[in-house]
Write an enzyme that holds these catalytic residues in place. Structure first.
Site, PDB file in Angstrom:
ATOM      1  N   GLU A 244     -34.997  22.717  -2.143  1.00  0.00           N
ATOM      2  CA  GLU A 244     -35.045  24.084  -2.679  1.00  0.00           C
ATOM      3  C   GLU A 244     -36.249  24.876  -2.192  1.00  0.00           C
ATOM      4  O   GLU A 244     -36.167  26.089  -1.979  1.00  0.00           O
ATOM      5  CB  GLU A 244     -35.043  24.055  -4.211  1.00  0.00           C
TER       6      GLU A 244
ATOM      7  N   ALA B 122     -26.464  23.436  -4.903  1.00  0.00           N
ATOM      8  CA  ALA B 122     -25.840  24.582  -5.564  1.00  0.00           C
ATOM      9  C   ALA B 122     -25.177  25.420  -4.477  1.00  0.00           C
ATOM     10  O   ALA B 122     -25.514  25.304  -3.304  1.00  0.00           O
ATOM     11  CB  ALA B 122     -26.910  25.400  -6.276  1.00  0.00           C
TER      12      ALA B 122
ATOM     13  N   GLY C 256     -29.071  20.658  -5.981  1.00  0.00           N
ATOM     14  CA  GLY C 256     -28.224  20.444  -7.151  1.00  0.00           C
ATOM     15  C   GLY C 256     -27.373  19.180  -7.032  1.00  0.00           C
ATOM     16  O   GLY C 256     -26.990  18.587  -8.043  1.00  0.00           O
TER      17      GLY C 256
HETATM   18  N1  3HC Z   1     -24.100  26.612  -0.460  1.00  0.00           N
HETATM   19  C1  3HC Z   1     -23.209  27.341   0.209  1.00  0.00           C
HETATM   20  N2  3HC Z   1     -22.881  27.127   1.499  1.00  0.00           N
HETATM   21  C2  3HC Z   1     -23.485  26.120   2.127  1.00  0.00           C
HETATM   22  C3  3HC Z   1     -24.446  25.308   1.491  1.00  0.00           C
HETATM   23  C4  3HC Z   1     -24.744  25.575   0.135  1.00  0.00           C
HETATM   24  N3  3HC Z   1     -25.626  24.851  -0.546  1.00  0.00           N
HETATM   25  N4  3HC Z   1     -24.875  24.393   2.380  1.00  0.00           N
HETATM   26  C5  3HC Z   1     -24.220  24.614   3.518  1.00  0.00           C
HETATM   27  N5  3HC Z   1     -23.385  25.653   3.374  1.00  0.00           N
HETATM   28  C6  3HC Z   1     -22.462  26.192   4.374  1.00  0.00           C
HETATM   29  C7  3HC Z   1     -23.192  26.735   5.576  1.00  0.00           C
HETATM   30  O1  3HC Z   1     -23.588  28.064   5.374  1.00  0.00           O
HETATM   31  C8  3HC Z   1     -22.180  26.582   6.678  1.00  0.00           C
HETATM   32  O2  3HC Z   1     -21.281  27.659   6.561  1.00  0.00           O
HETATM   33  P1  3HC Z   1     -20.595  28.292   7.856  1.00  0.00           P
HETATM   34  O3  3HC Z   1     -19.856  27.168   8.505  1.00  0.00           O
HETATM   35  O4  3HC Z   1     -19.734  29.361   7.295  1.00  0.00           O
HETATM   36  O5  3HC Z   1     -21.719  28.821   8.693  1.00  0.00           O
HETATM   37  C9  3HC Z   1     -21.431  25.322   6.296  1.00  0.00           C
HETATM   38  O6  3HC Z   1     -21.708  25.120   4.907  1.00  0.00           O
HETATM   39  C10 3HC Z   1     -21.858  24.085   7.048  1.00  0.00           C
HETATM   40  O7  3HC Z   1     -23.277  23.968   6.967  1.00  0.00           O
HETATM   41  P2  3HC Z   1     -24.162  23.536   8.223  1.00  0.00           P
HETATM   42  O8  3HC Z   1     -23.718  24.281   9.437  1.00  0.00           O
HETATM   43  O9  3HC Z   1     -25.564  23.635   7.811  1.00  0.00           O
HETATM   44  O10 3HC Z   1     -23.702  22.008   8.400  1.00  0.00           O
HETATM   45  P3  3HC Z   1     -24.575  20.724   8.756  1.00  0.00           P
HETATM   46  O11 3HC Z   1     -23.630  19.583   8.751  1.00  0.00           O
HETATM   47  O12 3HC Z   1     -25.429  20.976   9.939  1.00  0.00           O
HETATM   48  O13 3HC Z   1     -25.601  20.539   7.541  1.00  0.00           O
HETATM   49  C11 3HC Z   1     -26.322  20.360   5.267  1.00  0.00           C
HETATM   50  C12 3HC Z   1     -25.157  20.219   6.276  1.00  0.00           C
HETATM   51  C13 3HC Z   1     -27.408  19.328   5.597  1.00  0.00           C
HETATM   52  C14 3HC Z   1     -25.764  20.109   3.909  1.00  0.00           C
HETATM   53  C15 3HC Z   1     -26.943  21.782   5.392  1.00  0.00           C
HETATM   54  O14 3HC Z   1     -25.896  22.716   5.306  1.00  0.00           O
HETATM   55  C16 3HC Z   1     -27.944  22.128   4.315  1.00  0.00           C
HETATM   56  O15 3HC Z   1     -29.105  21.782   4.437  1.00  0.00           O
HETATM   57  N6  3HC Z   1     -27.498  22.872   3.290  1.00  0.00           N
HETATM   58  C17 3HC Z   1     -28.360  23.409   2.264  1.00  0.00           C
HETATM   59  C18 3HC Z   1     -28.757  22.375   1.285  1.00  0.00           C
HETATM   60  C19 3HC Z   1     -29.627  22.995   0.228  1.00  0.00           C
HETATM   61  O16 3HC Z   1     -30.562  23.714   0.490  1.00  0.00           O
HETATM   62  N7  3HC Z   1     -29.296  22.680  -1.023  1.00  0.00           N
HETATM   63  C20 3HC Z   1     -30.045  23.174  -2.133  1.00  0.00           C
HETATM   64  C21 3HC Z   1     -29.388  24.411  -2.624  1.00  0.00           C
HETATM   65  S1  3HC Z   1     -30.361  25.199  -3.853  1.00  0.00           S
HETATM   66  C22 3HC Z   1     -30.008  24.344  -5.241  1.00  0.00           C
HETATM   67  O17 3HC Z   1     -29.343  23.371  -5.229  1.00  0.00           O
HETATM   68  C23 3HC Z   1     -30.588  24.934  -6.491  1.00  0.00           C
HETATM   69  C24 3HC Z   1     -30.465  23.994  -7.642  1.00  0.00           C
HETATM   70  O18 3HC Z   1     -31.651  23.295  -7.794  1.00  0.00           O
HETATM   71  C25 3HC Z   1     -30.164  24.716  -8.911  1.00  0.00           C
END
Ligand code: 3HC
Length: 688
Positions: A128, A66, A105
């Protein structure tokens, strides 16, 4: 090719529609992505020429979750639920083609598809819980139906993704695609599925059962790990619901628990830390076009605990390391410990024997400074003595090639003074690792007055490559972390003289969420660090304990007594010594409640953090939070000291400090910056 909207497009060839999401950097499920995916699925669903649909992503990754930046804002239709429902109910067979990371998500979307194919390097997970949440778009209901309740429990409560091969073994991925031919493979997979008359498999219609007692056993086994966190328990309850309730009801349970977490403070804190970690890497005002220096060879001076641990970081990341130590025995010992550490990791199955040999093969042990001449970075890790450090840097200046970075691992000393012993202060900075250096994630990068921007940026990028969270600190006594530890230590020591016992202070700090309290920590580290029998004056409690050979856990006694299993009990001897110390200082002991202990230990830290910001020794409040999270075990669910101040209210912090000011004018005087933030009625996280 038809563009559905700015971030999705649809192409159809020979009956297979390819729906591509293209929303850099990580294809997060923003409103536009949700709208595009749903519209694409509906369009292809209605197109009679389409037999099956492949959902894929452009760029470096499949949907990574998400869009976290949308959290807390009003929801824009369609919801992720509606999108996934639309995919699952599509009259056409839908295949997810996964590369990079299918997270949160993103994986939930893939679970809505009828089949999933992935390249072997792909990772799939529901992280999450790390954001204080649970998968809120059906993930907790669909995942166990595919991988079983036990595996699902592990995945949702750890948040750790699994590799595609493992996912394939668990049935989460239906087929592995060649690394460089994902799309063609997925299209072919879809075509064959249609030709073979494969059903439009809906995970929601599958059954899931659990072994009797699974959930209770799991809760008990992980009680310590989950202590204080709300999200793991809610995740467990969702998997329980998947087993005990029909799908739709289970989804409602998931929804309810998700909303509880989403609106709570813990998730806000953990989301704050997610962005704080990424923000910390950024250097404000870095000149455009700054080119980082090449780092291939690293030199380490000192083969003690710190030097060895620091070396291991670089060896593990594939850098050639030359370690220099004046004393031959110490050098041999240090290298032996490094090998021993690697061997132990290998025994636990986390490293192969070849990797151990590869890492150790990158190491050169030497007794000659001259061997550092060709290094690109040299880190000095000898004991804390300014004179010795200055001599070392003076020699390095003569020996090491121009353009190399010279760093000191000092925890307190003035980097500018160290830099002044060279003719290249622009190349000097601090790299303060935390013990054990091969384990702890934090690295304080200390920016001296003359440190060049490209040096700073090089070290920040390098830190990431060796798996550290780097935070920039300015030159001041103790930098960010140890400087803030000091008031907490001071208050802890005062509190035990005024009426509390060490175990009272430790209990309060532990219950707050730290892994241990200050006195337990002192016992673990050893009370005799920096103490010697010859110079002991027998005045402080520590002197008195060390003189009785109560030096901490290693002598099985310190502030506590320890049995052979290292279990602690309060020591009557210590109690006696404390009572005597209070009497000698004519302090009338009183009952001190837990609130006072907590506020005096934590609020004084916050106050010091505010001072650090005021003096510009940290770029931002969230950097301070990262330091305390990754270096000192501050509970993630409280978001770090500065975020915590915001949650209790900066005004409240000021009021409480003022209340204690009657006992000491200086120790509790609110800093100007704290006062300013409180007066403006805001928190630290809203910026400086
Ligand atoms: N939403 C918004 N922005 C995000 C994001 C997300 N889910 N994931 C990453 N970003 C952004 C980062 O903030 C970063 O922004 P910046 O360059 O402005 O600082 C940019 O994307 C690149 O991210 P990383 O520097 O972390 O890049 P990496 O290549 O090292 O890692 C990744 C990529 C493994 C995808 C890592 O970003 C990550 O773990 N992201 C979060 C994943 C996550 O937690 N997803 C679950 C979200 S909650 C959800 O889905 C709820 C649902 O169940 C309803």
């Amino acid at each position: 090719m038809t563009a559905i909207n700015a971030v999705t497009d649809l192409t159809t060839q020979d009956g297979i529609a390819v729906l591509t999401v293209n929303s850099p950097p990580v294809n997060a499920l923003s409103a536009a992505v949700r709208q595009g995916v749903l519209a694409g699925i509906e369009t292809a669903g209605k197109d009679p020429s389409v037999q099956a649909i492949v959902l894929t992503c452009a760029g470096r990754t499949f949907i990574a979750g998400a869009d976290i930046t949308e959290f807390g804002k009003p929801m824009v239709e369609p919801s992720l639920h509606a999108v996934i429902k639309g995919i699952e109910a599509s009259p056409k067979l839908v295949v997810a083609a996964i590369h990079g990371t299918a997270l949160g998500g993103g994986l939930e979307t893939a679970l809505g598809c009828h089949y999933r194919v992935a390249v072997p390097s792909a990772k799939l997970g529901l992280p999450e819980v790390k954001l204080g949440l649970l998968p809120g778009a059906g993930g907790t209901q669909r995942l166990p139906r595919v991988v079983g309740a036990a595996q699902a429990l592990e995945m949702v409560t750890s948040g750790t993704p699994v590799g595609a091969r493992q996912a394939a073994e668990r049935g989460l991925v239906d087929a592995l695609a060649p690394e460089d031919g994902l799309l063609a493979f997925a299209v072919e997979y879809a075509r064959e599925a249609v030709a073979d008359g494969k059903p439009l498999r809906k995970i929601r219609d599958m059954n899931v059962q659990a072994e009797p007692g699974l959930f209770d056993t799991f809760r008990k086994a992980n009680a310590r790990k989950f202590r204080g966190y709300e999200a793991p328990e809610r995740n467990i309850q969702c998997i329980e619901a998947a087993v005990s309730q029909p799908f739709d009801e289970g989804e409602q349970t998931e929804r309810r628990l998700f909303m509880e977490l989403m609106t709570g403070t813990q998730s806000a804190a953990q989301r704050h830390l997610f962005f704080a970690e990424r923000e910390a890497q950024k250097i404000p005002g870095l000149p455009k076009g700054t080119v980082v220096r090449q780092i291939r060879k690293v030199g380490i001076i000192g083969a003690g605990t710190m030097g060895g641990g620091i070396s291991m970081n670089f060896l593990s990341a594939g850098y050639a390391v030359t370690i220099v130590e004046a004393n031959e025995k110490a050098l041999e010992r240090g290298v032996g410990i490094m090998r021993g550490n690697y061997e132990n990791t290998a025994k636990k199955g986390r490293l192969t024997q070849e990797q151990v040999e590869r890492n150790m093969g990158l190491l050169t042990a030497s007794m000659a400074f001259e061997d550092l001449a060709e290094c690109d970075l040299v880190i000095e890790a000898v004991f804390e003595n300014m004179q010795i450090k200055k001599e070392i840097f003076g020699r390095l200046d003569q020996i090491v090639r121009q353009g190399a970075i010279l760093a000191s691992n000092t925890s307190y000393l003035d980097i500018d003074e160290i830099a002044a012993s060279t003719k290249r202060p622009q190349d000097v900075c601090g790299m303060h690792f935390f013990s054990p250096a091969n384990v702890m994630r934090l690295l304080e990068v200390v920016k001296g007055e003359h440190t060049a921007p490209d040096v700073l940026e090089t070290v920040m990028q390098l830190s990431r490559r060796i798996g550290k969270v780097a935070v920039v600190a300015g030159v001041c006594h103790g930098f960010i972390g140890n400087r803030m530890l000091e008031p907490r230590q001071r208050e802890a020591n005062k509190l035990i003289l005024e009426g509390a016992m060490p175990w009272d202070v430790d209990r309060v700090i532990y219950d707050f969420g730290f892994p241990m309290g200050p006195f337990q920590m002192a016992d673990l580290a050893g009370l005799d660090i920096g103490w010697s029998a010859e110079t002991s004056k027998g005045v402080t409690l520590r002197d008195q304990l060390c003189e009785r050979d109560r030096r901490g856990q290693k002598t099985r006694s310190g502030f506590y007594d320890y049995n052979e299993k290292r279990e602690q009990t309060p020591s009557p001897i210590v109690e006696e010594l404390i009572l005597r110390a209070s009497a000698e200082r004519q302090i009338k002991r009183r009952r001190i409640d837990d609130q006072e202990i907590l506020e005096r230990c934590i609020y004084t830290m916050i106050n010091e953090g505010a001072r650090i910001l005021e003096e510009g020794k940290a770029y931002r409040a969230s950097d301070i939070d990262m330091v305390w999270l990754t270096g000192y075990g501050f509970p993630a669910y409280r978001g770090g000291p500065m975020f915590y101040a915001d949650t209790v209210g900066t005004r409240h912090v000021v009021e409480r400090l003022r209340a204690y000011q009657a006992s000491s004018e200086t120790d509790f005087a609110p800093s100007d910056y704290l006062l300013k933030v409180a007066e403006e009625g805001r928190g630290f996280s809203s910026g400086k």
